[in-house]
Design a protein around this motif. Structure first.
Motif, mmCIF file in Angstrom:
data_model
loop_
_atom_site.group_PDB
_atom_site.id
_atom_site.type_symbol
_atom_site.label_atom_id
_atom_site.label_comp_id
_atom_site.label_asym_id
_atom_site.label_seq_id
_atom_site.Cartn_x
_atom_site.Cartn_y
_atom_site.Cartn_z
ATOM 1 N N THR A 1 44.473 45.592 37.913
ATOM 2 C CA THR A 1 43.260 45.663 38.733
ATOM 3 C C THR A 1 43.195 44.489 39.699
ATOM 4 O OG1 THR A 1 42.083 46.796 36.952
ATOM 5 C CG2 THR A 1 40.743 45.757 38.649
ATOM 6 N N LEU A 2 43.578 43.320 39.213
ATOM 7 C CA LEU A 2 43.616 42.144 40.085
ATOM 8 C C LEU A 2 44.622 42.346 41.208
ATOM 9 C CD1 LEU A 2 42.299 39.307 40.204
ATOM 10 C CD2 LEU A 2 44.319 38.438 39.040
ATOM 11 N N TRP A 3 45.724 42.999 40.893
ATOM 12 C CA TRP A 3 46.733 43.283 41.927
ATOM 13 C C TRP A 3 46.168 44.216 42.987
ATOM 14 C CZ3 TRP A 3 51.130 47.290 41.743
ATOM 15 C CH2 TRP A 3 51.990 47.098 42.833
ATOM 16 N N THR A 4 45.375 45.223 42.572
ATOM 17 C CA THR A 4 44.777 46.124 43.564
ATOM 18 C C THR A 4 43.806 45.365 44.466
ATOM 19 O OG1 THR A 4 42.997 46.796 42.045
ATOM 20 C CG2 THR A 4 44.998 48.139 42.069
ATOM 21 N N ASP A 5 43.114 44.379 43.906
ATOM 22 C CA ASP A 5 42.242 43.548 44.751
ATOM 23 C C ASP A 5 43.071 42.799 45.793
ATOM 24 O OD1 ASP A 5 39.830 44.236 43.583
ATOM 25 O OD2 ASP A 5 39.974 42.690 42.048
ATOM 26 N N TYR A 6 44.204 42.244 45.344
ATOM 27 C CA TYR A 6 45.066 41.538 46.296
ATOM 28 C C TYR A 6 45.595 42.491 47.363
ATOM 29 C CZ TYR A 6 49.091 39.182 48.289
ATOM 30 O OH TYR A 6 49.991 38.651 49.175
ATOM 31 N N LEU A 7 45.983 43.696 46.965
ATOM 32 C CA LEU A 7 46.468 44.676 47.936
ATOM 33 C C LEU A 7 45.385 45.009 48.958
ATOM 34 C CD1 LEU A 7 48.416 47.138 45.586
ATOM 35 C CD2 LEU A 7 49.407 45.485 47.198
ATOM 36 N N TRP A 8 44.147 45.085 48.474
ATOM 37 C CA TRP A 8 43.042 45.401 49.376
ATOM 38 C C TRP A 8 42.818 44.271 50.373
ATOM 39 C CZ3 TRP A 8 37.977 43.333 49.970
ATOM 40 C CH2 TRP A 8 37.133 44.103 50.764
ATOM 41 N N PHE A 9 42.783 43.043 49.892
ATOM 42 C CA PHE A 9 42.637 41.899 50.799
ATOM 43 C C PHE A 9 43.797 41.854 51.790
ATOM 44 C CE2 PHE A 9 39.456 40.447 47.872
ATOM 45 C CZ PHE A 9 38.670 39.548 48.568
ATOM 46 N N SER A 10 45.003 42.114 51.309
ATOM 47 C CA SER A 10 46.178 42.052 52.177
ATOM 48 C C SER A 10 46.145 43.152 53.228
ATOM 49 C CB SER A 10 47.456 42.176 51.342
ATOM 50 O OG SER A 10 47.575 41.078 50.457
ATOM 51 N N ALA A 11 45.653 44.335 52.845
ATOM 52 C CA ALA A 11 45.562 45.431 53.816
ATOM 53 C C ALA A 11 44.621 45.083 54.959
ATOM 54 C CB ALA A 11 45.094 46.708 53.112
ATOM 55 N N LEU A 12 43.689 44.165 54.708
ATOM 56 C CA LEU A 12 42.769 43.714 55.749
ATOM 57 C C LEU A 12 43.238 42.414 56.392
ATOM 58 C CD1 LEU A 12 39.376 44.435 53.940
ATOM 59 C CD2 LEU A 12 40.577 45.873 55.584
#
Length: 983
Positions: free
Chosen positions: A26-37
């Motif tokens: 779940t923490l990785w998905t948060d990082y992916l989301w921040f990175s996508a932005l």
């Protein structure tokens, strides 16, 4: 160890590993989301700070606790003889000894873990501490810059209190272990101790007293952030001459106590150590409570103003600066009663932008008239301005969003997450026009409407897909409810009143209260707690076509054929093609379909955090507060959200916190622009002089842009209502910069009441396009009137306006009426309207028919040196939920007039014909150009006719004559409509 015990540990370990793995994914998905932005640096900065801080504090706490426990755990020397009762018999001690060391280790580890978790939550105070920016504003007591209180004091307080807690925990735990080790025994009424135990415990107590000295010093600075004096926020006379000296005395006693503890190590007597602690506690009670109260009652109250004057001056100065009130321009507005027709003609742009449509009834009307499908809704309606045919016009605008809870049955996973992915277009109408419709109702005159969007040329939309939308998080609902309570208050909020010399409530904000009623109790949770996400997602650009909009159809079979579909081509979302990413999002949402669906492609993107302001708040947790009311705009054919964001603090010295938001420093330093299709937020700094935003720019350089927003975006910036309400409510008292006037409340103002619906409530700030007195051109403004405090139903004394256009954005002007002028306040005008015989007759007549009468916002419109009051009246029929605008009320002086629209009301007010009143009106773009709208309607009807014809043929071929006849009748009706439009 037996097999069952091993199995238990294996199962426990497996479950713990799964939980940790799920959290990591779940923490990785948060990082992916921040990175996508393109904001991965924000995520890593916050996460690394939390980890490092948590590890440092956690390890230090563990080592400190473990070392002290090991010292206490050492066995007694064989030559030590102690008298007294033993704590445990030998049999029980032998059993405990098997696990004692392990238990103590676990205890120390748990203590370190808890300390580390708490420390990780202090990531923002630590970053603020390391990136402090001076305010260049020194406090009058300690001579420290405000930056010390805003950026540093919070983290210092945490460190000192944590250190004291660590000493207390270690002391208590060590004493318990010494008791177990029998290094401390109770002998009758006395206590026997070994030299080592006594040294250990006394040293810990001495250390605690030394830490307490620092804690008292921190508490001294905290006096500037409290209202313990009971008169105002910040240190008052009783604080400076009562509590402050006592704290110095406590610091001396702590030092003496520490020396006594060290000196008593070699003595077996407890008299001096216990005596020093008793003296400290007694002095703390008497000096901390009794003495300051005595100073207040015996010294301050008899001549309160003389004693408090310098502190009142400090409070006035700090509060005005903290809320930006020191920059308000004060101007005199001489008012004459009679508005002339020449003034109306000279200010026609102002007249034609009087807002007749309120967002509440308009939202219901849009839902009924422009929802078009059950799964569409309009969650909010906002006001903005656009240049239409060369003129600035106020426009009410709202997005057409898809409601996932109203998707047609059956609500399958494919429908909810792959097909119904977005809303479509917006609905927009000028604030002052009434479109009569087919049956003559008082409905809005839509400039943008229908699906596909039909719009006037200046509001063309090239990308109508709304993949990111507004949806209120429960925590933001708390803030909105607080705002609404503030607006509904018939009188000024008494929960934020101070006390005067007699102990009675005065008009000052922020006086003593119960904790649950303290300023901003609910709002502090909104800003101080991490935002719990509303977990909702869609996956775009899959093998399943996404519903763009429904084009109609006669039955379930051909309705699907008639729908328009699309594939997402934007940059929003996170690529989710790989198995590991699908697994990560499965862990996040616990949705098995994410693992097993065959509908994903290499270009599929999972879109999360789709709602505003939550999406933006997730990008800037804690350090910015997002306004709960984002608004959508049309910029260069694209739909873009604009969300205001605030820097805030609760620790600006001497400033009074406002009860609505619970902070004592607030700036609208950031505008966030988020594309409704791509969802990529852009943070633009609008107040580069704000030290807090300078601090955050140094911490998060990739997030907060230093370059200004594009000109076409700035043209849609508006001053936020929330901040303006806070500033106006604070300025109602703090415009009195003279300490004597402020203390005596000689000129306190209040935001007046108005009648909305059928109830009295506070006037809410409203936007207007008008020409400020003394200015040469119209501009977009946010306004509020003022009346004397305690006489909200009486005359106006001033009005305030915040300028929104780029050239003067953020400037606030307060126009004061002469002291001898009697200018009608909103409630006086409301009373005059209610007493008008003709209006009363109409009101009675509508009520007898079972209709609900809704009196809209009363707007005070300054026009040159006069005032025009305008109020719309809506009727909601008993059989129809759609509010219709039936009357426009205008008041000037003693004249009251109303009509079915603005021009007819103006004609009656000035004794003109409706034609004369309308002649000077700015030519509006009434609706989408007739040819364009008509052609689009005919095209849509032709498409439906073709679908019906195909369905007829299928019904005939299948022998379903009943269906054939029904479709034939429906086709005939469509063809009749086409014929009428073509004439």
């Amino acid at each position: 160890m037996t097999l069952p015990s091993k199995v238990f540990y294996y199962i426990f370990g497996a479950i713990l590993a799964l939980i940790l793995a799920a959290k990591a994914l779940t923490l990785w998905t948060d990082y992916l989301w921040f990175s996508a932005l393109s904001q991965g640096a924000v995520f890593t900065t916050i996460l690394s700070t939390r980890i490092v801080l948590g590890l440092i504090i956690g390890v230090l706490f563990f080592l400190w606790l473990w070392i002290n426990l090991r010292i206490a755990r050492k066995p007694l020397p064989p030559d030590v003889a102690l008298l007294g009762k033993r704590l445990l018999p030998d049999e029980e001690r032998a059993q405990i000894e098997q696990y004692a060391d392990k238990a103590l280790l676990v205890f120390a580890l748990l203590g370190g873990l808890m300390a580390g978790v708490v420390a990780s939550g202090k990531w923002l105070p630590w970053l603020q501490f390391g990136h402090a920016v001076p305010f260049n504003d020194v406090d009058p007591i300690f001579g420290k810059d405000a930056s010390f209180y805003v950026f540093k004091l919070g983290f210092l307080r945490y460190l000192v209190r944590s250190a004291f807690l660590a000493v207390v925990v270690a002391t208590i735990a060590s004493i318990l272990v010494h008791l177990y080790q029998e290094a401390i025994r109770v002998v009758g009424n006395s206590i026997q101790t070994t030299q080592r135990a006594r040294t250990h415990v006394y040293a810990l107590v001495a250390l605690g007293l030394l830490v307490k000295i620092i804690n008292y010093r921190i508490d001294q600075f905290g006096l500037l952030l409290s209202n313990k004096g009971g008169v105002l926020w910040g240190a008052a006379y009783a604080d400076v001459y009562g509590r402050l000296p006592v704290m110095y005395g406590l610091m001396v006693l702590c030092l003496v106590g520490a020396v006594v503890m060290i000196a008593s190590i070699r003595s077996r007597r407890l008299f001096w150590p216990a005596g020093s602690l008793a003296v400290l506690l007694l002095f703390s009670f008497l000096g901390g409570t009794v003495y300051p109260v005595a100073v207040q009652r015996l010294v301050v109250n008899p001549t309160q103003f003389d004693k408090e004057k310098p502190f009142i001056e400090s409070n006035i100065k700090a509060t005005n600066k903290a809320f930006g009130l020191d920059k308000i321009q004060n101007r005199l507005h001489n008012v004459v009663t009679n508005l002339t027709w020449d003034q109306v003609e000279r200010n026609r742009l102002t007249i034609d932008n009087i807002r007749l449509w309120d967002h509440r009834p308009l939202e219901r009307t849009m839902d009924q008239r422009q929802g078009l499908r059950a799964y569409y809704d309009f969650p909010d309606v906002d006001v903005d301005r656009y240049t239409i045919d060369g003129h600035v016009r106020q426009v009410m605008i709202a997005p057409r969003q898809v409601d996932s809870n109203r998707i047609p049955a059956p609500q399958t996973w494919v429908k909810s997450h792959l097909q119904y992915t977005h809303g479509y277009g917006v609905c927009a109408a000028p604030v002052n026009e009434i479109g009569r419709g087919e049956t003559g109702e008082g409905l809005p005159n839509f400039w943008v409407k229908d699906i596909p969007p039909q719009s006037i040329k200046d509001l063309q939309i090239n990308q109508p897909g709304v993949y990111f939308f507004t949806s209120i998080h429960p925590r933001f609902i708390e803030l909105i409810q607080s705002i609404e309570r503030h607006e509904r208050a018939g009188q000024p909020d008494q929960s934020n009143q101070g006390t005067d010399a007699t102990g009675q409530q005065s008009g000052q904000q922020g006086g003593p209260q119960q904790d649950q009623d303290r300023p901003g109790a609910a709002e502090q949770r909104i800003m101080d707690e991490p935002l719990a996400k509303i977990e909702d997602y869609v996956i775009a650009n899959t093998k399943v076509d996404e519903l763009d909009y429904a084009r109609g159809g006669s039955n379930a079979a051909n309705a699907q054929e008639g729908n328009a579909y699309t594939r997402y081509t934007g940059k929003g979302g996170i690529p989710v093609a790989s198995f590991w990413r699908r697994l990560a999002f499965f862990a996040r949402f616990q949705d098995w379909q994410l693992l097993f669906t065959q509908s994903l492609t290499k270009d599929s993107r999972v879109i999360i955090n789709r709602t505003l302001p939550e999406r933006i708040q997730t990008l800037c947790p804690l350090f910015l507060l997002c306004d709960p009311d984002p608004y959508i705009t049309v910029i260069d054919g694209k739909l873009k959200w604009i969300n205001d964001a605030y820097t805030y603090s609760r620790t600006y010295p001497y400033s009074t916190p406002h009860s609505l938001v619970g902070v004592n420093y607030m700036r609208n330093s950031v505008k966030v622009v988020c594309d409704a299709y791509d969802g990529i937020p852009e943070f633009y700094c609008t107040d580069p002089t704000d030290p807090m935003i300078q601090c955050y720019q140094s911490i998060f350089p990739t997030l907060l842009k230093k370059e200004p927003a594009p000109r076409e975006v700035q043209q849609h910036f508006r001053f936020p209502q929330l901040l303006f309400t806070v500033q106006a409510d604070t300025y109602a008292d703090y415009h009195m910069t003279d300490a004597t006037t402020f203390y005596q409340r000689e000129d306190s103002w209040a935001i007046p009441n108005e009648i909305y619906g059928s109830e009295a409530r506070k006037t809410e700030a409203y936007y207007a396009v008008m020409k400020l007195p003394g200015e040469t051109k119209e501009e977009f403004l946010l306004m509020l009137p003022f009346t004397p405090k305690g006489r909200e139903d009486k005359n106006m004394v001033a009005w305030m306006a915040a300028r929104c256009d780029p050239a003067h954005y953020g400037e606030i002007v307060c126009y004061r009426f002469p002291k001898n002028a009697l200018v009608d306040g909103p409630m006086q005008v409301e009373s005059r309207i209610g007493q008008d015989p003709e209006f009363s007759k109409n009101q009675t007549l509508w009520g007898q028919r079972g209709s609900t009468i809704i009196r809209g916002n009363l707007l005070v419109i300054p026009i040159e040196n006069s005032l025009l009051y305008a109020e719309p009246v809506y009727i909601a029929a008993a059989k129809s939920p759609i509010p219709e605008l039936k009357l426009v009320l205008l008041v000037n002086g003693n004249r009251v007039a109303f009509g079915t629209d603005l021009d007819s009301a103006l004609a009656k007010l000035f004794g003109r014909t409706p034609e004369e009143a309308a002649a000077s009106s700015i030519s509006p773009s009434q609706a989408p150009p007739a040819g364009q709208a008509q052609a689009a309607t005919i095209k849509s009807l032709v498409e439906q006719a073709l679908e019906l014809q195909q369905s007829k043929e299928k019904a005939l071929n299948s022998g379903n004559l009943g269906e054939f006849q029904r479709l034939d009748s429906e086709l005939a009706n469509i063809l009749d409509q086409i014929e009428k439009l073509a004439q």
